[in-house]
Design a protein around this motif. Structure first.
Motif, short mmCIF file in Angstrom:
data_model
loop_
_atom_site.label_atom_id
_atom_site.label_comp_id
_atom_site.label_asym_id
_atom_site.label_seq_id
_atom_site.Cartn_x
_atom_site.Cartn_y
_atom_site.Cartn_z
N TYR A 138 2.69 18.58 -12.51
CA TYR A 138 3.86 17.69 -12.58
C TYR A 138 4.53 17.55 -11.22
N VAL A 139 4.81 16.29 -10.86
CA VAL A 139 5.43 16.01 -9.56
C VAL A 139 6.68 15.18 -9.79
N GLU A 140 7.79 15.60 -9.23
CA GLU A 140 9.05 14.83 -9.29
C GLU A 140 9.34 14.36 -7.87
N PRO A 141 9.05 13.09 -7.55
CA PRO A 141 9.17 12.63 -6.16
C PRO A 141 10.53 12.04 -5.80
N ARG A 142 11.51 12.11 -6.73
CA ARG A 142 12.75 11.38 -6.45
C ARG A 142 13.77 12.07 -5.53
N PRO A 143 13.77 13.41 -5.39
CA PRO A 143 14.79 13.98 -4.50
C PRO A 143 14.72 13.32 -3.11
N ILE A 144 15.87 12.96 -2.57
CA ILE A 144 15.81 12.28 -1.27
C ILE A 144 15.78 13.28 -0.11
N SER A 145 15.80 14.58 -0.42
CA SER A 145 15.67 15.60 0.64
C SER A 145 15.29 16.92 -0.02
N GLY A 146 14.89 17.87 0.81
CA GLY A 146 14.58 19.20 0.31
C GLY A 146 15.82 19.85 -0.28
N THR A 147 16.95 19.59 0.32
CA THR A 147 18.21 20.18 -0.17
C THR A 147 18.55 19.65 -1.57
N ILE A 148 18.34 18.37 -1.79
CA ILE A 148 18.59 17.79 -3.13
C ILE A 148 17.58 18.37 -4.14
N ALA A 149 16.34 18.57 -3.70
CA ALA A 149 15.33 19.19 -4.57
C ALA A 149 15.80 20.57 -4.98
N ARG A 159 13.72 2.13 -16.32
CA ARG A 159 14.75 1.96 -15.29
C ARG A 159 16.00 1.29 -15.86
N TYR A 160 17.07 1.42 -15.09
CA TYR A 160 18.32 0.74 -15.45
C TYR A 160 18.46 -0.59 -14.69
N TYR A 161 17.46 -0.94 -13.88
CA TYR A 161 17.48 -2.18 -13.11
C TYR A 161 16.17 -2.93 -13.34
N GLN A 162 16.23 -4.24 -13.17
CA GLN A 162 15.00 -5.05 -13.20
C GLN A 162 14.47 -5.21 -11.77
N GLY A 163 13.28 -5.78 -11.66
CA GLY A 163 12.74 -6.11 -10.33
C GLY A 163 11.88 -4.99 -9.76
N LEU A 164 11.42 -4.09 -10.62
CA LEU A 164 10.78 -2.88 -10.11
C LEU A 164 9.32 -2.74 -10.55
N ILE A 165 8.70 -3.88 -10.89
CA ILE A 165 7.33 -3.81 -11.40
C ILE A 165 6.42 -3.05 -10.45
N TYR A 166 6.50 -3.38 -9.15
CA TYR A 166 5.59 -2.77 -8.17
C TYR A 166 6.08 -1.39 -7.74
N VAL A 167 7.39 -1.23 -7.68
CA VAL A 167 7.95 0.09 -7.33
C VAL A 167 7.48 1.13 -8.36
N ASP A 168 7.52 0.75 -9.63
CA ASP A 168 7.07 1.68 -10.68
C ASP A 168 5.63 2.12 -10.43
N GLU A 169 4.78 1.14 -10.10
CA GLU A 169 3.36 1.48 -9.88
C GLU A 169 3.20 2.40 -8.67
N VAL A 170 3.94 2.11 -7.61
CA VAL A 170 3.84 2.95 -6.39
C VAL A 170 4.32 4.37 -6.71
N GLU A 171 5.41 4.47 -7.45
CA GLU A 171 5.94 5.80 -7.75
C GLU A 171 4.94 6.61 -8.60
N LEU A 172 4.34 5.93 -9.57
CA LEU A 172 3.35 6.62 -10.42
C LEU A 172 2.11 7.01 -9.59
N LEU A 173 1.72 6.12 -8.68
CA LEU A 173 0.57 6.42 -7.82
C LEU A 173 0.88 7.63 -6.93
N LEU A 174 2.08 7.64 -6.37
CA LEU A 174 2.48 8.78 -5.53
C LEU A 174 2.44 10.09 -6.32
#
Ligand code: DSN
Length: 432
Positions: free
Chosen positions: A86-97, A59-74
């Motif tokens: 392979y799953v890319e969960p970051r698009p914030i909408s279907g349109t962005i995907a 990441r480009y930010y600190q403070g994400l220890i738990y966010v990283d784990e949740v994202e990997l779990l998802l």
């Protein structure tokens, strides 16, 4: 201290909305749903305040220890649920995907072959939406009006002659599975990839009621996460193609987002687990309800143009309301009776009819999640007949709708907040 007047107004409007949409109205919009209490609780967390550009652990930010784990779990949960690598969960909408995948597979000036708008192509697939914004030319595959689907033979020939940058299937008026196998074969024969937008049917795929297009030859699926899959509003991309996944992941940030709205991640993960546990039962009931509802609408005197095809195989269907004053009038009258639908173009409508099209679109995901069964949808068809065919004042019918709706307030096929966690989790403050 008394609250400023504007603030009271905000609270009043929010409360009115919540009461109306969560407790008094019958929601038949097929692209909407509600989260379970546990997913709502997981949504209302501090993660909504944080930034996390980049991929977990890079990441480009600190403070994400738990966010990283949740994202990997998802990512792991979605990969297991949908049996994809392979799953890319970051698009914030279907349109962005869609935007990210379209741009990876095509560049400005290229051509894309898309499912016909009549067969439900989403606005983002078209010259009017994301595809147009990316400067990619929109060419529609031919539509088979009898089968309400892509015309496979003509589409295959078109793919061979146009040689597009990519081909898309899927969309927003999605009643019958698009021919993935055949179109994938044709696309691959000219060396291009097939994208299948499964936003509307993601929950039906999770429940095993629809097949996963990746397993039928599609190279990548794009989706939102809040329709038949009843998670928070968001998007996702899934594929078995490692190279394609890497390319998409390289561009999603920074081309199409900066932050990816982190509070979606735990709520989507809760929903993925719920779909592992309850998905099959939920998806089956959605489709059974949808067929029973469409059948009941036809019995009450509505024109359901897909009757000859067994009405529908998904969570939705359309009604032709030209004889009842058109889609805009029908949707407005139903809204006054607390029945929420959306007006929709039908295959014979020109695009400019979008403000007053021939049809209305109805779906069962949300009311099924709130416990409605086939017989209950028959009652809804009767309410609709009273308003649109019998011409009864909508406000009179609304009283009956509000009474009827009291039976369906609890979210099924999902988890509540366990008592021992209730004190610790922030509960979504539904202002009533
Ligand atoms: N516009 C949505 C729908 O209602 O189908 C999809 O994004």
């Amino acid at each position: 201290m008394s609250l400023p007047e504007e603030l009271l107004r905000v609270v009043e409007l929010t409360r009115a909305h919540n009461r109306w949409r969560r407790f008094e109205a019958i929601n038949l919009i097929p692209s909407e749903n509600v989260m379970s209490p546990l997913a709502e609780a997981a949504y209302m967390t501090d993660m909504m305040h944080r930034y996390a550009e980049g991929k977990p652990k890079k990441r480009y930010y600190q403070g994400l220890i738990y966010v990283d784990e949740v994202e990997l779990l998802l990512m792991d949960l979605m990969s297991r649920l949908f049996k994809v690598k392979y799953v890319e969960p970051r698009p914030i909408s279907g349109t962005i995907a869609n935007a990210a995948v379209f741009r990876v597979l095509g560049k400005p000036g290229d051509k894309a072959l898309i499912a016909p708008v009549q067969a439900g192509a989403h606005v983002s697939h078209t010259r009017f939406g994301t595809l147009g914004a990316l400067g990619i030319e929109h060419i529609e595959m031919p539509f088979d009006q009898e089968r309400w689907n892509v015309d496979v033979d003509k589409a295959t020939k078109m793919i061979e002659s146009v040689k597009p940058a990519f081909v898309t299937l899927g969309g927003s008026v999605y009643m019958f599975p698009h021919p993935t196998k055949e179109i994938a074969q044709a696309a691959h024969s000219v060396g291009v990839k097939l994208i299948h937008d499964v936003a509307h049917v993601l929950g039906l795929i999770a429940g095993g009621v629809w097949s996963n297009p990746i397993h039928e030859g599609a190279d990548v699926i794009t989706s939102s996460t809040h329709k038949t899959f009843p998670g928070p509003q968001g998007g996702v991309i899934m594929t078995d193609d490692e190279e394609l996944y890497k390319e998409i992941s390289r561009v999603i940030f920074p081309w199409f987002l900066s932050n990816h709205h982190l509070h979606r991640l735990p709520a989507t993960a809760v929903t993925a687990v719920e779909m592992m546990v309850f998905g099959e039962e939920y998806a089956r009931q959605i489709v059974k309800n949808s067929v029973a509802f469409a059948e009941a609408c036809a019995e009450e005197g509505f024109k359901v143009p897909t009757e000859h095809l067994g009405f529908t195989k998904s969570h939705m269907f359309v009604i032709d309301v030209r004889n009842l004053g058109g889609g805009a009038k029908a949707a407005t009258l139903l809204e006054r009776a607390n029945i929420i639908v959306n007006k929709n173009l039908l295959p014979w409508d020109p695009p400019e009819a979008v403000k007053d099209p021939s049809g209305i679109r109805l779906g069962t995901p949300e009311m099924t999640r709130l416990g409605m069964k086939e017989g209950d949808f028959k009652e809804v068809a009767k309410f609709m007949r009273e308003v649109l065919i019998d011409g009864r004042p909508p406000e009179e019918v609304r009283k009956k709708v509000v009474e009827f709706r009291k039976n369906f307030v609890e979210v099924k096929y999902g988890f509540s907040v366990p008592e021992e966690l209730e004190k610790e989790l922030t509960k979504i403050p539904i202002l009533l």
